[in-house]
Design a protein around this motif. Structure first.
Motif, PDB file in Angstrom:
ATOM      1  N   GLU A  75       8.510   8.109   6.334  1.00  0.00           N
ATOM      2  CA  GLU A  75       9.928   7.947   5.999  1.00  0.00           C
ATOM      3  C   GLU A  75      10.234   8.422   4.586  1.00  0.00           C
ATOM      4  O   GLU A  75      11.377   8.771   4.282  1.00  0.00           O
ATOM      5  N   ASN A  76       9.215   8.436   3.727  1.00  0.00           N
ATOM      6  CA  ASN A  76       9.387   8.906   2.344  1.00  0.00           C
ATOM      7  C   ASN A  76       8.846  10.315   2.135  1.00  0.00           C
ATOM      8  O   ASN A  76       8.636  10.743   0.998  1.00  0.00           O
ATOM      9  N   GLY A  77       8.573  11.025   3.215  1.00  0.00           N
ATOM     10  CA  GLY A  77       8.230  12.435   3.121  1.00  0.00           C
ATOM     11  C   GLY A  77       6.762  12.754   2.990  1.00  0.00           C
ATOM     12  O   GLY A  77       6.403  13.902   2.687  1.00  0.00           O
ATOM     13  N   TYR A  78       5.877  11.779   3.211  1.00  0.00           N
ATOM     14  CA  TYR A  78       4.443  12.030   3.081  1.00  0.00           C
ATOM     15  C   TYR A  78       3.725  11.705   4.392  1.00  0.00           C
ATOM     16  O   TYR A  78       3.835  10.597   4.917  1.00  0.00           O
ATOM     17  N   ASP A  79       2.969  12.673   4.898  1.00  0.00           N
ATOM     18  CA  ASP A  79       2.202  12.490   6.126  1.00  0.00           C
ATOM     19  C   ASP A  79       0.719  12.378   5.765  1.00  0.00           C
ATOM     20  O   ASP A  79       0.089  13.362   5.392  1.00  0.00           O
ATOM     21  N   LEU A  80       0.171  11.166   5.899  1.00  0.00           N
ATOM     22  CA  LEU A  80      -1.221  10.910   5.525  1.00  0.00           C
ATOM     23  C   LEU A  80      -2.190  11.103   6.691  1.00  0.00           C
ATOM     24  O   LEU A  80      -3.404  10.995   6.496  1.00  0.00           O
ATOM     25  N   ALA A  93       0.835  -1.201   0.000  1.00  0.00           N
ATOM     26  CA  ALA A  93       0.000   0.000   0.000  1.00  0.00           C
ATOM     27  C   ALA A  93       0.868   1.248   0.000  1.00  0.00           C
ATOM     28  O   ALA A  93       0.598   2.221  -0.722  1.00  0.00           O
ATOM     29  N   ALA A  94       1.930   1.237   0.804  1.00  0.00           N
ATOM     30  CA  ALA A  94       2.838   2.388   0.851  1.00  0.00           C
ATOM     31  C   ALA A  94       3.505   2.612  -0.501  1.00  0.00           C
ATOM     32  O   ALA A  94       3.644   3.761  -0.962  1.00  0.00           O
ATOM     33  N   LEU A 113       1.486   4.364   7.802  1.00  0.00           N
ATOM     34  CA  LEU A 113       1.781   5.760   8.126  1.00  0.00           C
ATOM     35  C   LEU A 113       3.271   5.950   8.378  1.00  0.00           C
ATOM     36  O   LEU A 113       3.861   6.952   7.961  1.00  0.00           O
ATOM     37  N   HIS A 114       3.895   4.988   9.045  1.00  0.00           N
ATOM     38  CA  HIS A 114       5.335   5.075   9.310  1.00  0.00           C
ATOM     39  C   HIS A 114       6.149   5.018   8.021  1.00  0.00           C
ATOM     40  O   HIS A 114       7.070   5.829   7.812  1.00  0.00           O
TER      41      HIS A 114
END
Length: 338
Positions: free
Chosen positions: A250-255, A210-211, A245-246
């Motif tokens: 780590e890849n710069g996106y806050d959902l 999903a990430a 979410l974690h």
């Protein structure tokens, strides 16, 4: 013409519309938070059939017929059906769809199947291969537990990381005729394998996939989380939600401001004893039909990223000690007035 975006995505220049949609579910789902929004609740888990598998097929058939009826169409108007379930050789799909006599593509994407079905249906419409196409997926707690884990009669204790397979089906008519919801684009996921081997912890198995697809969607479409009113995964549950979410942080996106999960929405986890949440092909399909589309048509949400998730396993792969890989597909849904 359909326009390719980035390395995994398509943005449709000819818009496919969701013209009709329907959800059918079992008694436990009817007792959950979305019970009043589900089109039909079937209290008999066998749905008048002699086995769980045949019951699941009937759930699928019912959801398909309701979706077609709500689109004000007939089965003869449907050019193709894309449908799938969790069972070996698509047992439920073939038993449920055979009487409809619609040309059929049987699919398997585990619990992400409705995303695969909607993606292919949208591509068929955008490519002028059909005028009306059906996308449908189903699951059943009885048939899924018997195949993948322990038969219900065994009464085994379930760990807190486990999810409860949704009994039901969601059906969708995708059309070139204007409808209430547009499919603006898709991002097709890859198989992602982090080496997880626990079939009682599907959220952890699926979260990396999903990430990956959500990250690639942002890159391909040059968007960010705040460009969406909601981003919904299919059935990661409470455990998978934290991992997703974690990984994206780590890849710069806050959902965190827009994120939800269908498996968390469909049950009251503590009151209904479903532990981490819901799962199965029907989980995301039922929540899409009963909740997500309703919020879009009511104008509460204008743009949603819908990301059904799936854990790729079978009795054979498990018995041979193989890890459980994941896959997910992302679909951009917008209200007609967007």
């Amino acid at each position: 013409m359909t326009m390719r975006k980035g390395i995994q995505s398509i943005e449709f220049s000819k818009t496919p519309y969701i013209k009709g949609w329907a959800s059918v579910a079992g008694q436990k789902e009817g007792e959950g938070p979305l019970g009043n929004a589900i089109d039909q609740i079937i209290e008999d888990p066998y749905f008048g059939q002699k086995s769980w598998e045949l019951a699941e097929g009937r759930f699928m058939k019912q959801a398909a017929m309701l979706a077609i009826s709500k689109a004000r169409l007939h089965t003869k108007d449907i050019r193709y059906a894309f449908a799938g379930d969790l069972l070996e050789q698509n047992t439920a799909t073939f038993s449920g769809m055979k009487e409809l006599e619609i040309p059929l593509f049987g699919l398997f994407g585990a619990c992400s199947t409705v995303g695969e079905a909607l993606s292919l249906a949208a591509m068929s419409i955008a490519g002028d291969f059909a005028k009306h196409v059906l996308a449908v997926a189903s699951s059943h707690i009885g048939s899924a537990e018997k195949q993948f884990r322990f038969p219900l009669e065994y009464g085994n204790q379930r760990p807190l990381s486990s999810t409860w397979t949704v009994t039901g089906s969601g059906g969708f008519v995708v059309s070139d005729e204007k409808g209430s919801v547009k499919i603006k684009g898709i991002t097709t996921g890859k198989i992602v394998d982090y080496g997880m081997e626990d079939p009682m912890n599907m959220g952890a198995c699926m979260a990396p996939a999903a990430a990956e697809v959500i990250y690639q969607h942002f890159v391909d479409f040059n968007t960010k989380p705040e460009d969406y009113d909601a981003i919904y995964t299919g059935d990661l549950g409470e455990v998978g939600k934290k991992i997703l979410l974690h990984l994206l942080r780590e890849n710069g996106y806050d959902l965190s401001g827009v994120y939800g999960d269908c498996g968390i929405e469909i049950y009251e986890s503590e009151e209904q004893d479903t532990h981490s949440g819901g799962s199965g092909c029907a989980c995301s399909a039922v929540v899409l039909a009963a909740m997500i589309i309703k919020k879009i048509t009511d104008g509460i949400w204008k743009r949603v990223l819908f990301v059904p998730t799936g854990a790729l396993m079978s009795k054979t792969s498990f018995n041979e000690g193989e890890s459980v890989a994941g896959i997910a597909h992302a679909i951009v849904l917008e209200g007609e007035n967007e």
